[in-house]
Design an enzyme around this catalytic site. Sequence first.
Site, PDB file in Angstrom:
ATOM      1  N   ARG A  25       0.855  -1.197   0.000  1.00  0.00           N
ATOM      2  CA  ARG A  25       0.000   0.000   0.000  1.00  0.00           C
ATOM      3  C   ARG A  25       0.887   1.242   0.000  1.00  0.00           C
ATOM      4  O   ARG A  25       0.637   2.214  -0.694  1.00  0.00           O
ATOM      5  CB  ARG A  25      -0.957   0.005   1.203  1.00  0.00           C
ATOM      6  CG  ARG A  25      -1.694   1.339   1.348  1.00  0.00           C
ATOM      7  CD  ARG A  25      -2.911   1.287   2.271  1.00  0.00           C
ATOM      8  NE  ARG A  25      -2.777   0.425   3.408  1.00  0.00           N
ATOM      9  CZ  ARG A  25      -2.029   0.664   4.481  1.00  0.00           C
ATOM     10  NH1 ARG A  25      -1.331   1.795   4.568  1.00  0.00           N
ATOM     11  NH2 ARG A  25      -1.959  -0.207   5.469  1.00  0.00           N
TER      12      ARG A  25
ATOM     13  N   ASP B 132      -8.480  18.740 -14.476  1.00  0.00           N
ATOM     14  CA  ASP B 132      -8.716  17.358 -14.886  1.00  0.00           C
ATOM     15  C   ASP B 132      -8.314  17.269 -16.358  1.00  0.00           C
ATOM     16  O   ASP B 132      -8.971  17.829 -17.226  1.00  0.00           O
ATOM     17  CB  ASP B 132     -10.195  16.997 -14.687  1.00  0.00           C
ATOM     18  CG  ASP B 132     -10.487  15.540 -14.999  1.00  0.00           C
ATOM     19  OD1 ASP B 132      -9.777  14.968 -15.854  1.00  0.00           O
ATOM     20  OD2 ASP B 132     -11.428  14.980 -14.410  1.00  0.00           O
TER      21      ASP B 132
END
Length: 388
Positions: free
Chosen positions: A58, A183
Amino acid sequence: MSDKHSQPHPAQSFETLAIHAGQEADPLTGAVVPPIYQVSTYKQDGVGGLRGGYEYSRSGNPTRTALEENLAALEGGSRGLAFASGLAAEDCLLRTLLTPGDHVVIPNDAYGGTFRLFAKVVERWGVEWSVADSSDPAAVRAAIRPRTKVVWVETPSNPLLGITDIAAVADVARTAGARLVVDNTFASPYLQQPLALGADVVVHSTTKYMGGHSDVVGGALVTSDTALADELAFHQNAMGAISGPFDSWLTLRGIKTLAVRMDRHSANASRVAELLVSHPKVTQVYYPGLPNHPGHEIAAKQMRAFGGMVSFRVEGGEEAAVEVCDKAELFTLGESLGGVESLIEHPGRMTHASVVGSALEVPADLVRLSVGIESADDLIADLTRALG
Ligand SMILES: Cc1ncc(COP(=O)(O)O)c(C=O)c1O
């Protein structure tokens, strides 16, 4: 994270970086492609004796590191972070940048899921948002409040292909002490580099053009603000929505051909847009490559080409638009975009169902195309037939 990947790559051009950045030959075997490190944990050489900084997947995984370094190089940032999806990346970014009482300016045209994240999730933590037409920097300026921390922009936007002048809105955000988030999913870093134009953070749904083959879901954040990058990396690990090793590998593989794909997507989309403009059943075409698109000049200034997304409105309203979607054959009816295969969809009932009744509601007679890299002649024949 890993020492072996940490030197900047000497190559400068985009096409070369896409193939090589973060992807030196594997030191153990010479494998020319980064192996899929399908592993959760790493042997330590004595407590705390980490090899290359890896302790748990992780926190870090070499295949993900390769992707993250590649993403940073392509966007011209100092750090890239790879997530399980575009929305996971957005969630991590917002929870890093915002605290209750803060305000965000969001665009009046954006992916429905991004709007849903603001309206149904972020709002519940006490964050305020308001909508502005980001193609008009003055409208963004007018929407700024004392506690505006983020200005959010999508350009080209989903699904109306609106264009925002990134440099102009970056000025507005900077003056207000807010961060500009762009974005860059529709353009990809091959066509547009928001950090160089003044954006603070770039967001991607790598599910789309970066992956490019409709076979992986992923997201990314890239920034050149090193303090912010450290905070984002802390939250990426603390929140845990990371890109897994196989997904990272698939995305890296897709990115190698990003430049050639985007050139072909853009060329095919221009041909499709020309057909639509001349078709009697089409009442409006949204494509920034068309000279009469209101953002054409800005797109020409800040983008290398105009991309593969085209939207249009059909005479006869919602039912007629749905019928075109149903009749297309080579254009596959489906959500998502940016893959090598062409897709068609009805935003009002599909990708943008979550904006119905909001300031972001899309026209009911709208059809959105993700123009793939098949033969343009075949695509035009399919659309001509579907339009009847
Ligand atoms: C412009 C844009 N941003 C973000 C997203 C969300 O990405 P994901 O579906 O990978 O979570 C999408 C998805 O369609 C999108 O089109």
